[in-house]
Design a protein around this motif. Structure first.
Motif, PDB file in Angstrom:
ATOM      1  N   SER A  21       9.265  14.087  -4.823  1.00  0.00           N
ATOM      2  CA  SER A  21       8.136  13.919  -3.897  1.00  0.00           C
ATOM      3  C   SER A  21       7.552  12.508  -3.989  1.00  0.00           C
ATOM      4  N   VAL A  25       7.467   9.651  -0.790  1.00  0.00           N
ATOM      5  CA  VAL A  25       6.302   8.876  -0.350  1.00  0.00           C
ATOM      6  C   VAL A  25       6.606   7.386  -0.390  1.00  0.00           C
ATOM      7  N   GLN A  28       8.806   6.018   2.366  1.00  0.00           N
ATOM      8  CA  GLN A  28       8.160   6.007   3.676  1.00  0.00           C
ATOM      9  C   GLN A  28       6.957   5.076   3.719  1.00  0.00           C
ATOM     10  N   SER A  29       6.794   4.240   2.710  1.00  0.00           N
ATOM     11  CA  SER A  29       5.630   3.358   2.620  1.00  0.00           C
ATOM     12  C   SER A  29       5.540   2.403   3.817  1.00  0.00           C
ATOM     13  N   PRO A 178       0.916  13.321  -4.706  1.00  0.00           N
ATOM     14  CA  PRO A 178       1.566  12.362  -3.818  1.00  0.00           C
ATOM     15  C   PRO A 178       0.738  11.997  -2.591  1.00  0.00           C
ATOM     16  N   ASP A 179      -0.152  12.903  -2.163  1.00  0.00           N
ATOM     17  CA  ASP A 179      -1.012  12.587  -1.017  1.00  0.00           C
ATOM     18  C   ASP A 179      -1.939  11.413  -1.334  1.00  0.00           C
ATOM     19  N   SER A 182       0.187   8.261  -1.008  1.00  0.00           N
ATOM     20  CA  SER A 182       0.415   7.990   0.407  1.00  0.00           C
ATOM     21  C   SER A 182      -0.832   7.373   1.043  1.00  0.00           C
TER      22      SER A 182
END
Length: 195
Positions: A21, A25, A28-29, A178-179, A182
């Protein structure tokens, strides 16, 4: 913290069970990310052997390469050149870079925290230290920022000196959330500790 030029992210070895996970993230940065792997179970095995000094240093740096290869199984490319990608994320295998420069003491006081701080300083980029904790606590309260006189075992003993020497802004974030990572990469404020 301005991340537009890119950010160095140290992925702690304690995050191995949530690495998929975390890597999703990071891949997809919206800003370029150079990932520095921790040592994790690979470095802990060296500690368990009781090895110290120069041999331990290079064995532990080699352990970071091993963790880097593990992280690469989640679809992010590895490289042994210390440079920020133009976009997206890549994993730095630090052994060759450190052997060429040999910039840090050969001691257990230097871990992947200090190594990632040196790399961020070399690149002139901010640093995110992803750990299994929210940050540094004092009296049960999460500190938004720590001063030089606060002792902590959340980072290794040499890390703050290297951060100061290279004027690297750094932030500890809980990689198990992970949120938060992100949101931080999007430029939002998240819980954690600034160094």
């Amino acid at each position: 913290m301005i991340l537009a030029r890119g950010v160095v992210v140290k992925v702690g070895g304690s995050l191995m069970d949530v690495a998929e996970s975390v890597m999703r993230v990071l891949s997809q940065s919206p800003v370029p990310v150079l990932i520095v792997p921790g040592g994790g179970i690979f470095a802990n095995g060296i500690r368990d052997l009781g090895v110290n000094g120069t041999a331990a240093h290079w064995m532990a740096v080699s352990a970071m390469d091993q963790y880097g290869w593990f992280l690469s199984t989640f679809g992010v490319a590895v490289d042994d050149v210390c440079s920020m990608p133009l976009a997206g994320a890549k994993i730095l295998l630090p052994y060759r870079v450190l052997r060429d420069a040999d910039p840090l003491p050969h001691s257990w006081d230097v871990t992947s925290d200090t190594i990632s701080a040196w790399i961020a300083g070399k690149l002139g980029c901010p640093l995110i230290l992803l750990k299994s904790v929210d940050g540094v606590f004092l009296g049960g309260d999460l500190l938004e920022e720590i001063s030089a006189d606060i002792e902590t075992d959340v980072i290794d003993p040499c890390c703050r000196d290297v951060l100061r020497r290279y004027a690297v802004p750094a932030h500890i974030i809980n990689g198990r959330c992970p949120d938060r990572l992100s949101a931080y990469l999007q430029g939002d404020c998240v819980p954690g500790t600034r160094l």
